[in-house]
Design an enzyme around this catalytic site. Structure first.
Site, mmCIF file in Angstrom:
data_model
loop_
_atom_site.group_PDB
_atom_site.id
_atom_site.type_symbol
_atom_site.label_atom_id
_atom_site.label_comp_id
_atom_site.label_asym_id
_atom_site.label_seq_id
_atom_site.Cartn_x
_atom_site.Cartn_y
_atom_site.Cartn_z
ATOM 1 N N CYS A 1 0.798 -1.229 0.000
ATOM 2 C CA CYS A 1 0.000 0.000 0.000
ATOM 3 C C CYS A 1 0.831 1.280 0.000
ATOM 4 O O CYS A 1 0.751 2.085 -0.936
ATOM 5 C CB CYS A 1 -0.927 0.013 1.217
ATOM 6 S SG CYS A 1 -2.031 -1.407 1.336
ATOM 7 N N HIS B 1 -2.525 6.941 4.123
ATOM 8 C CA HIS B 1 -1.424 6.018 4.430
ATOM 9 C C HIS B 1 -0.072 6.523 3.945
ATOM 10 O O HIS B 1 0.788 5.751 3.521
ATOM 11 C CB HIS B 1 -1.714 4.629 3.845
ATOM 12 C CG HIS B 1 -1.077 3.522 4.645
ATOM 13 N ND1 HIS B 1 -1.068 2.208 4.238
ATOM 14 C CD2 HIS B 1 -0.415 3.545 5.843
ATOM 15 C CE1 HIS B 1 -0.446 1.460 5.122
ATOM 16 N NE2 HIS B 1 -0.039 2.249 6.119
#
Length: 600
Positions: free
Chosen positions: A95, A156
């Site tokens: 990610c 993130h």
């Protein structure tokens, strides 16, 4: 049919001046029309830009990529109305690094957003690592071009550097003027009934050490009480205090993962801590639709970074039990519905023909995500490997769908190698901006390829990393049309031959968990997209020539690398209470969506 050449008109003396006088109004009208067309063309060069990214979605999970058992009608319609890429590739198989590369158009290790060993993604909202302030995102450039820029969903990429309010890594410090969503990512810890995920192995070790120390202290105390040892009670109590401090030092972070990481923010303010998972999807959808309506007079950039389909697969009751593939399938079908609602909002506001829409996933499906009942991760179709694997196609080949009615041909399929990093220069070009000239940009604009003006991708070579380790490289030999892939490192599957690293979360990038190949493995993807049949000098006459040519390209690529501060170092990864986003008074951080503080 032959074309007739019109007769040349003859002019009489004085006719020139008379004609100009009569044509004056016509010339003026034509000039005004041309000016209007120029303005409209200039406006067309700045379409609204809608980017939708799924989380952990496998390329084989969509109907338009061959799945016949999951229902994804809205994404399939997007593909029918636009251009579908079959060889679209993530720049990293996890990610945080994949999204860093997507946002900046350059490999994540160029900004320090990847790791050589150890942690491969950010672990805490309260860590100090993140996308550096000197990196330029496509949002920043579009903001400078007059776009409203919004991010709804997962970030993130870090939050703070030195204090709880500096927001150095925050979306608003990277070109977005509006943010609503998770500064972190969904993890099992966000669900009260799921097993721990964030640094679970370290947490288990620390708990065992604490139990051993506590047992030792109880033994010492009992021995003292029974007169078996001659140690003062002061020393016993001092040692017990040290054991408690050890426990408190790690439990302050690991004991409250849900409260520290599973939060929602609007711009710089925490709005929900911890977040209520069951209503998050509806909140995200509401925010996305509202953003489109507020900015419909545009131009706008909206990056919808979906929380679907990452574990813990939070799915509303309307979709639970409706698919043929358990909870994961339910979550995929709910994701498709969410995408459909966002596309409906675009159409209902009359923006379909003026909006450049893109759908993708950040990397391949998570093969190791499973419980005792079913598979909880995605399906990567015919491709080998999955999330966490930087070389195998299943870890990096992702959906790539573009739609812009009237500009991009509907129903077109492109088999050329392309990258998520290409989105950066593509949207910058569409917005009329310029990519930075002071740094390496690995992406290439897709505009000519999407429009059909170019036959081939600009990428002759693409390099596939796992962390900072080069695992593979591909060569698209445009003269012959053959597509080669060279593997230098591959993960060792567990159990052997299983196709994934079950029991390990994801496969490692280095160390004992990988195999170094010398000579390297060679595949021809144009004939063997599943990477099932490695070629040898005996089976492929060009083996040595191909390996040598790719090796030369790798050396040239490595000359573009330069050291940067690592964002995933232990000091940056560790949870720091003074950096933790908080609503209320730390450590009593707790609030609901409406801003009311809850009892802790």
């Amino acid at each position: 049919m032959a074309l007739r050449t019109p007769a040349r008109p003859s002019f009489q003396p004085g006719a020139r001046e008379s004609g100009l006088r009569h044509c004056g109004p016509l010339v003026l009208m034509v000039g005004l029309l041309l000016r209007t067309c120029e303005l409209r063309a200039a406006g067309a060069l700045q379409p609204n830009i809608l980017l939708i990214m799924a989380d952990d979605l496998g390329i084989g999970d969509l109907g338009c990529y061959g799945n016949s058992t999951l229902r994804t009608p809205h994404i399939d319609r997007l593909a029918e109305e636009g251009v579908r890429l079959t060889q679209h590739l993530a720049a990293a198989p996890l990610c945080t690094p994949s999204r860093a590369a997507f946002l900046t158009g350059r490999h994540s290790f160029r900004s320090g957003m990847d790791a050589s060993d150890g942690y491969r993604a950010l672990q805490w909202n309260g860590g100090s690592g993140g996308l550096p302030e000197n990196e330029t995102t496509f949002a920043r450039i579009l903001q400078q071009q007059g776009y409203a820029t919004g991010l709804i969903g997962k970030w993130h990429q870090g939050v703070n550097c030195e204090s709880r309010v500096d927001h150095c890594h925050h979306p608003l410090n990277h070109g977005f003027d509006y943010f609503y969503g998770m500064p972190f990512t969904l993890v099992n810890d966000c669900h009260p009934d799921r097993p721990p995920e964030v640094d679970a192995a370290t947490r288990a070790k620390l708990w065992r050490y604490t139990q051993m120390l506590a047992l030792g202290m109880l033994t010492v105390a009992a021995s003292k009480a029974c007169g078996l040892i001659s140690v003062s009670w002061k020393a016993v109590m001092g040692a017990a205090g040290l054991v408690f401090l050890f426990f408190a030092s790690w439990y302050a972070s690991f004991g409250f993962v849900r409260r520290w990481n599973c939060i929602l923010m609007r711009n710089h303010d925490v709005t929900e801590q911890p977040m209520v998972l069951e209503r998050t999807a509806s909140l995200m959808l509401k925010e996305a639709v509202s953003y489109i309506e507020r900015n419909k007079h545009g131009p706008f950039l909206l990056f919808v970074s979906l929380l679907h389909v990452h574990i813990p697969l939070v799915t509303t009751k309307e979709f639970r039990g409706e698919s043929q593939h358990g909870l994961y399938g339910d979550n995929v079908e709910e994701m498709d519905w969410l995408v459909g609602e966002i596309l409906n909002a675009v159409e209902e506001n009359g923006l379909k023909n003026t909006t450049f829409t893109y759908f993708t996933s950040d990397h391949g499906g998570h093969l190791e995500a499973r419980d005792e009942h079913s598979q909880l991760g995605g399906w990567n179709g015919i491709y080998r490997g999955g999330k966490g694997m930087g070389g195998w196609e299943g870890g990096i080949r992702v959906p790539g769908i573009f739609r812009w009615p009237g500009v991009l041909p509907a129903g077109r399929v492109i088999h050329e190698p392309t990258s998520l990093m290409d989105v950066f220069p593509t949207v910058v070009q569409l917005a009329g901006g310029q990519v930075p000239q002071d740094r390496v940009i690995d992406g290439r604009s897709l505009v000519p390829l999407l429009q059909g003006a170019a036959e081939h991708s600009e990428h002759e070579f693409l390099f596939h990393y796992c962390g900072k380790h080069l695992h593979a490289a591909r060569w698209h030999d445009k003269d012959s049309g053959r597509l080669w892939k060279v593997h230098y490192v591959t993960p060792r599957f567990h159990p052997e031959g299983a196709g994934a690293c079950y029991g390990q979360g994801v496969c490692p990038c280095s160390g004992e968990g990988v195999t170094q190949h010398n000579p390297p493995l060679l595949f021809e993807l144009s004939r063997d997209p599943s990477e099932a049949r490695p070629l040898t000098p005996g089976s492929e006459p060009l083996y040595h020539a191909v390996v040598a040519r790719v090796g030369q390209a790798v050396e040239e690529h490595r000359e573009t690398l330069s050291p940067v501060p690592p964002q995933f170092s232990l000091s940056n990864i560790l949870w720091k209470p003074w950096l933790q986003p908080c609503c209320g008074i730390f450590p009593f951080c707790s609030c609901t969506q409406d801003g009311d503080h809850r009892e802790t």
